[in-house]
Design a protein around this motif. Structure first.
Motif, PDB file in Angstrom:
ATOM      1  N   ILE A  22       0.796  -1.222   0.213  1.00 16.27           N
ATOM      2  CA  ILE A  22      -0.217  -0.029  -0.200  1.00 16.27           C
ATOM      3  C   ILE A  22       0.998   1.282  -0.100  1.00 16.27           C
ATOM      4  O   ILE A  22       0.363   2.423  -0.089  1.00 16.27           O
ATOM      5  N   PHE A  23       2.158   1.058   0.221  1.00 18.10           N
ATOM      6  CA  PHE A  23       3.052   2.234   0.051  1.00 18.10           C
ATOM      7  C   PHE A  23       4.098   2.389  -1.254  1.00 18.10           C
ATOM      8  O   PHE A  23       5.197   2.510  -0.880  1.00 18.10           O
ATOM      9  N   ASP A  24       3.477   1.820  -2.244  1.00 17.22           N
ATOM     10  CA  ASP A  24       4.289   2.004  -3.418  1.00 17.22           C
ATOM     11  C   ASP A  24       5.472   0.941  -3.353  1.00 17.22           C
ATOM     12  O   ASP A  24       6.607   1.256  -3.837  1.00 17.22           O
ATOM     13  N   ASN A  25       5.409  -0.254  -2.568  1.00 16.33           N
ATOM     14  CA  ASN A  25       6.346  -1.204  -2.669  1.00 16.33           C
ATOM     15  C   ASN A  25       5.662  -2.470  -2.912  1.00 16.33           C
ATOM     16  O   ASN A  25       4.556  -2.507  -3.315  1.00 16.33           O
ATOM     17  N   TRP A  26       6.542  -3.386  -2.908  1.00 18.80           N
ATOM     18  CA  TRP A  26       6.177  -4.796  -3.310  1.00 18.80           C
ATOM     19  C   TRP A  26       6.747  -5.744  -2.526  1.00 18.80           C
ATOM     20  O   TRP A  26       7.772  -5.727  -2.033  1.00 18.80           O
ATOM     21  N   SER A  27       5.726  -6.734  -2.134  1.00 12.88           N
ATOM     22  CA  SER A  27       6.298  -7.986  -1.589  1.00 12.88           C
ATOM     23  C   SER A  27       6.597  -9.195  -2.246  1.00 12.88           C
ATOM     24  O   SER A  27       5.758  -9.458  -3.249  1.00 12.88           O
ATOM     25  N   LEU A  28       7.481 -10.137  -1.755  1.00 10.65           N
ATOM     26  CA  LEU A  28       7.557 -11.279  -2.286  1.00 10.65           C
ATOM     27  C   LEU A  28       7.176 -12.446  -1.013  1.00 10.65           C
ATOM     28  O   LEU A  28       7.713 -12.362  -0.306  1.00 10.65           O
ATOM     29  N   VAL A  29       6.028 -13.045  -1.312  1.00 11.31           N
ATOM     30  CA  VAL A  29       5.520 -13.920  -0.278  1.00 11.31           C
ATOM     31  C   VAL A  29       5.854 -15.416  -0.578  1.00 11.31           C
ATOM     32  O   VAL A  29       5.892 -15.921  -1.579  1.00 11.31           O
ATOM     33  N   ARG A  30       6.519 -16.153   0.456  1.00 16.12           N
ATOM     34  CA  ARG A  30       7.059 -17.422   0.361  1.00 16.12           C
ATOM     35  C   ARG A  30       6.308 -18.257   1.449  1.00 16.12           C
ATOM     36  O   ARG A  30       6.163 -17.981   2.420  1.00 16.12           O
ATOM     37  N   GLU A  31       5.810 -19.364   0.813  1.00 19.68           N
ATOM     38  CA  GLU A  31       5.106 -20.197   1.751  1.00 19.68           C
ATOM     39  C   GLU A  31       5.866 -21.937   1.471  1.00 19.68           C
ATOM     40  O   GLU A  31       6.048 -21.972   0.284  1.00 19.68           O
ATOM     41  N   TRP A  32       6.217 -22.414   2.395  1.00 21.43           N
ATOM     42  CA  TRP A  32       6.947 -23.823   2.340  1.00 21.43           C
ATOM     43  C   TRP A  32       6.250 -24.683   3.275  1.00 21.43           C
ATOM     44  O   TRP A  32       6.019 -24.179   4.366  1.00 21.43           O
ATOM     45  N   GLY A  33       6.417 -26.093   2.976  1.00 24.72           N
ATOM     46  CA  GLY A  33       6.294 -27.013   4.232  1.00 24.72           C
ATOM     47  C   GLY A  33       5.829 -28.423   3.393  1.00 24.72           C
ATOM     48  O   GLY A  33       6.133 -28.544   2.191  1.00 24.72           O
ATOM     49  N   ARG A  34       5.324 -29.147   4.332  1.00 26.20           N
ATOM     50  CA  ARG A  34       4.989 -30.664   3.893  1.00 26.20           C
ATOM     51  C   ARG A  34       3.660 -30.495   3.041  1.00 26.20           C
ATOM     52  O   ARG A  34       2.824 -30.046   3.670  1.00 26.20           O
ATOM     53  N   VAL A  35       3.596 -31.245   2.018  1.00 25.34           N
ATOM     54  CA  VAL A  35       2.182 -31.377   1.247  1.00 25.34           C
ATOM     55  C   VAL A  35       1.144 -31.897   2.133  1.00 25.34           C
ATOM     56  O   VAL A  35       1.363 -32.822   2.778  1.00 25.34           O
ATOM     57  N   GLY A  36      -0.039 -31.127   2.363  1.00 26.20           N
ATOM     58  CA  GLY A  36      -1.114 -31.398   3.110  1.00 26.20           C
ATOM     59  C   GLY A  36      -0.944 -31.111   4.337  1.00 26.20           C
ATOM     60  O   GLY A  36      -2.049 -31.146   5.142  1.00 26.20           O
ATOM     61  N   SER A  37      -0.095 -30.293   4.682  1.00 23.38           N
ATOM     62  CA  SER A  37       0.017 -29.698   6.123  1.00 23.38           C
ATOM     63  C   SER A  37       0.124 -28.139   5.736  1.00 23.38           C
ATOM     64  O   SER A  37       0.500 -27.523   4.899  1.00 23.38           O
ATOM     65  N   PRO A  38      -0.241 -27.615   6.801  1.00 20.94           N
ATOM     66  CA  PRO A  38      -0.127 -25.832   6.865  1.00 20.94           C
ATOM     67  C   PRO A  38       1.237 -25.829   6.676  1.00 20.94           C
ATOM     68  O   PRO A  38       2.503 -26.218   7.108  1.00 20.94           O
ATOM     69  N   GLY A  39       1.896 -24.529   5.998  1.00 21.13           N
ATOM     70  CA  GLY A  39       3.047 -23.929   5.779  1.00 21.13           C
ATOM     71  C   GLY A  39       3.622 -22.844   6.510  1.00 21.13           C
ATOM     72  O   GLY A  39       2.694 -22.409   7.210  1.00 21.13           O
ATOM     73  N   THR A  40       4.920 -22.708   6.396  1.00 23.01           N
ATOM     74  CA  THR A  40       5.090 -21.300   6.960  1.00 23.01           C
ATOM     75  C   THR A  40       5.354 -20.448   5.827  1.00 23.01           C
ATOM     76  O   THR A  40       5.522 -20.618   4.712  1.00 23.01           O
ATOM     77  N   VAL A  41       5.169 -19.284   6.393  1.00 19.92           N
ATOM     78  CA  VAL A  41       4.987 -17.866   5.515  1.00 19.92           C
ATOM     79  C   VAL A  41       5.656 -16.905   5.892  1.00 19.92           C
ATOM     80  O   VAL A  41       5.921 -16.550   6.839  1.00 19.92           O
ATOM     81  N   ARG A  42       6.585 -16.526   4.673  1.00 22.55           N
ATOM     82  CA  ARG A  42       7.411 -15.240   5.092  1.00 22.55           C
ATOM     83  C   ARG A  42       7.392 -14.097   3.950  1.00 22.55           C
ATOM     84  O   ARG A  42       7.100 -14.662   2.771  1.00 22.55           O
ATOM     85  N   SER A  43       7.381 -12.930   4.220  1.00 24.43           N
ATOM     86  CA  SER A  43       7.318 -11.936   3.344  1.00 24.43           C
ATOM     87  C   SER A  43       8.694 -10.900   3.218  1.00 24.43           C
ATOM     88  O   SER A  43       9.051 -10.711   4.415  1.00 24.43           O
ATOM     89  N   ASN A  44       9.076 -10.931   2.092  1.00 20.22           N
ATOM     90  CA  ASN A  44      10.164  -9.651   1.863  1.00 20.22           C
ATOM     91  C   ASN A  44       9.640  -8.577   1.097  1.00 20.22           C
ATOM     92  O   ASN A  44       9.048  -8.885   0.253  1.00 20.22           O
ATOM     93  N   TRP A  45      10.107  -7.439   1.565  1.00 20.43           N
ATOM     94  CA  TRP A  45       9.410  -6.260   0.888  1.00 20.43           C
ATOM     95  C   TRP A  45      10.597  -5.471  -0.073  1.00 20.43           C
ATOM     96  O   TRP A  45      11.957  -5.597   0.157  1.00 20.43           O
ATOM     97  N   TYR A  46      10.218  -4.972  -1.432  1.00 16.69           N
ATOM     98  CA  TYR A  46      11.019  -4.430  -1.997  1.00 16.69           C
ATOM     99  C   TYR A  46      10.472  -3.045  -2.701  1.00 16.69           C
ATOM    100  O   TYR A  46       9.361  -2.994  -2.489  1.00 16.69           O
ATOM    101  N   ARG A  47      11.535  -2.288  -2.877  1.00 15.21           N
ATOM    102  CA  ARG A  47      10.954  -0.932  -3.619  1.00 15.21           C
ATOM    103  C   ARG A  47      10.346  -1.075  -4.881  1.00 15.21           C
ATOM    104  O   ARG A  47       9.468  -0.228  -5.028  1.00 15.21           O
ATOM    105  N   SER A  48      10.651  -1.767  -5.682  1.00 15.79           N
ATOM    106  CA  SER A  48       9.983  -2.234  -7.114  1.00 15.79           C
ATOM    107  C   SER A  48       9.299  -3.421  -7.466  1.00 15.79           C
ATOM    108  O   SER A  48       9.805  -4.321  -7.004  1.00 15.79           O
ATOM    109  N   GLU A  49       8.402  -3.478  -8.390  1.00 17.81           N
ATOM    110  CA  GLU A  49       7.902  -4.973  -8.808  1.00 17.81           C
ATOM    111  C   GLU A  49       9.113  -5.661  -9.576  1.00 17.81           C
ATOM    112  O   GLU A  49       9.244  -6.452  -9.222  1.00 17.81           O
ATOM    113  N   GLU A  50       9.940  -4.787 -10.322  1.00 15.43           N
ATOM    114  CA  GLU A  50      11.243  -5.499 -11.044  1.00 15.43           C
ATOM    115  C   GLU A  50      11.964  -6.114  -9.810  1.00 15.43           C
ATOM    116  O   GLU A  50      12.640  -7.402 -10.127  1.00 15.43           O
TER     117      GLU A  50
END
Length: 75
Positions: A22-50
């Protein structure tokens, strides 16, 4: 992406999503884990979409080298 190895009982997933903030930035959201189970989620923020897309592509390449295969692409 998913990685399966029956002999080692490995059934893992890894998902990557690039989203605008919402502040002219972009996030890369990563989710990982075992198939069939809830995963771990982490976000990293970047200044541009590129920057976020570049980071996503680097992670995608690294995971494919470790045996992960694409199972679906969502927009």
């Amino acid at each position: 992406m998913e990685r399966h190895d029956e002999e080692s009982n490995i059934h893992r997933f890894y998902a990557l999503t690039v989203s605008p903030g919402i502040f002219d930035n972009w996030s890369l959201v990563r989710e990982w884990g075992r198939v069939g189970s809830p995963g771990t989620v982490r976000s990293n923020w970047y200044r541009s979409e590129e920057e976020a897309v570049t980071a996503k592509n680097e992670l995608l390449s690294a995971k494919q080298k470790r045996g992960y295969l694409l199972v679906g692409i969502f927009c």
